[in-house]
Design a protein around this motif. Structure first.
Motif, short mmCIF file in Angstrom:
data_model
loop_
_atom_site.label_atom_id
_atom_site.label_comp_id
_atom_site.label_asym_id
_atom_site.label_seq_id
_atom_site.Cartn_x
_atom_site.Cartn_y
_atom_site.Cartn_z
N GLN A 13 0.92 -0.88 0.44
CA GLN A 13 -0.20 0.07 -0.53
C GLN A 13 1.31 1.44 -0.25
N ALA A 14 0.55 2.09 -0.26
CA ALA A 14 0.89 3.60 -0.37
C ALA A 14 1.73 4.37 1.09
N GLY A 15 2.88 4.30 1.25
CA GLY A 15 3.70 4.54 2.18
C GLY A 15 4.34 3.25 3.08
N GLY A 16 3.67 2.46 1.95
CA GLY A 16 4.98 2.00 2.58
C GLY A 16 6.58 0.53 1.53
N SER A 17 7.62 -0.55 2.67
CA SER A 17 8.27 -0.05 2.01
C SER A 17 8.66 -1.50 1.03
N LEU A 18 10.09 -1.35 0.44
CA LEU A 18 9.95 -2.52 -0.33
C LEU A 18 11.44 -2.72 -0.10
N ARG A 19 12.69 -4.04 -0.50
CA ARG A 19 13.71 -4.12 -0.65
C ARG A 19 13.66 -5.02 -1.57
N VAL A 64 12.58 9.86 -7.06
CA VAL A 64 12.72 8.60 -5.85
C VAL A 64 13.53 9.62 -4.41
N LYS A 65 14.40 10.62 -5.18
CA LYS A 65 15.75 10.78 -4.09
C LYS A 65 15.30 11.14 -2.70
N GLY A 66 15.44 10.23 -1.73
CA GLY A 66 15.31 11.07 -0.39
C GLY A 66 14.20 9.43 0.19
N ARG A 67 13.86 8.42 -0.76
CA ARG A 67 13.04 7.75 -0.75
C ARG A 67 13.38 6.35 -0.50
N PHE A 68 14.47 6.75 -1.87
CA PHE A 68 14.42 5.16 -2.08
C PHE A 68 16.15 4.99 -1.69
N THR A 69 17.39 3.94 -1.29
CA THR A 69 18.39 4.14 -1.24
C THR A 69 19.26 2.91 -1.73
N ASN A 77 28.15 -10.34 -3.52
CA ASN A 77 28.27 -9.70 -4.99
C ASN A 77 26.17 -9.21 -5.72
N THR A 78 25.63 -8.57 -4.50
CA THR A 78 24.39 -8.05 -4.45
C THR A 78 24.80 -6.35 -4.58
N VAL A 79 23.12 -6.04 -5.69
CA VAL A 79 22.80 -4.61 -5.31
C VAL A 79 21.64 -4.72 -4.14
N TYR A 80 21.24 -3.66 -3.33
CA TYR A 80 20.19 -3.70 -3.34
C TYR A 80 19.22 -2.39 -3.53
N LEU A 81 17.80 -2.45 -3.74
CA LEU A 81 17.10 -1.12 -3.25
C LEU A 81 16.60 -0.86 -2.41
N GLU A 82 16.13 -0.03 -1.61
CA GLU A 82 15.73 -0.16 -0.55
C GLU A 82 14.54 1.57 -0.90
N MET A 83 12.99 1.01 -0.64
CA MET A 83 12.54 1.71 -0.99
C MET A 83 11.62 2.12 -0.31
N SER A 84 11.18 3.53 0.60
CA SER A 84 10.12 3.58 1.52
C SER A 84 9.54 4.72 0.67
N SER A 85 8.26 4.67 1.62
CA SER A 85 6.66 6.09 0.89
C SER A 85 6.69 5.82 -0.82
N LEU A 86 6.43 4.78 -0.23
CA LEU A 86 5.99 4.07 -1.58
C LEU A 86 5.06 4.71 -1.97
N LYS A 87 5.16 5.32 -3.27
CA LYS A 87 3.43 6.15 -4.01
C LYS A 87 3.41 4.95 -5.15
N PRO A 88 1.69 5.34 -5.71
CA PRO A 88 1.04 4.56 -6.60
C PRO A 88 1.88 4.75 -7.58
N GLU A 89 2.83 6.29 -8.10
CA GLU A 89 2.93 6.46 -8.75
C GLU A 89 4.67 5.07 -9.02
N ASP A 90 4.70 4.88 -8.70
CA ASP A 90 6.20 3.53 -8.82
C ASP A 90 6.08 2.56 -8.67
N THR A 91 4.73 2.03 -8.68
CA THR A 91 4.06 0.90 -9.43
C THR A 91 5.00 1.20 -11.20
#
Length: 123
Positions: A13-19, A64-69, A77-91
């Motif tokens: 849901q909007a506002g949630g996080s995923l890695r 995404v600046k300030g929300r993704f890392t 040998n892994t790269v991550y994308l931490e995503m927070s404060s997700l918005k519907p437009e991030d779909t």
């Protein structure tokens, strides 16, 4: 040839996080630039973030600046994308890629791509 496998996508849901994770088949320190892109239906693939493995420099799209890392674990040998404060437009489908890094926002500058992982954000 470098093989990349993304994982971690899902529905939130909007506002949630995923890695998101991107596992590479070889030492990411030799890849120079690791990037994350996304593509929504009917839209062009856009750059989200990039990490230059030798300097550690990171870059982000304005949206995404300030929300993704973006980060890495060299031992895995892994790269991550931490995503927070997700918005519907991030779909979108999210892809990781690797390349020489001479233009981190240009998909054509990357040599190898993963198969993608779907992120869906509901309002």
């Amino acid at each position: 040839e470098v093989q990349l496998v993304e994982s971690g996508g899902g529905s939130v849901q909007a506002g949630g996080s995923l890695r998101l994770s991107c596992a590479a088949s070889e030492n990411i320190a030799s890849t120079i630039c690791m990037g994350w892109f996304r593509q929504a239906p009917g839209k062009e693939r856009e750059a989200v973030a990039a990490l230059y493995t030798r300097s550690g420099a990171t870059y982000y799209a304005t949206s995404v600046k300030g929300r993704f890392t973006i980060s890495r674990d060299n031992a895995k040998n892994t790269v991550y994308l931490e995503m927070s404060s997700l918005k519907p437009e991030d779909t979108a489908m999210y892809y990781c890629a690797t390349g020489p890094g001479n233009s981190w926002t240009s998909p054509g500058r990357y040599n190898y791509w993963g198969q993608g992982t779907q992120v869906t954000v509901s309002s």
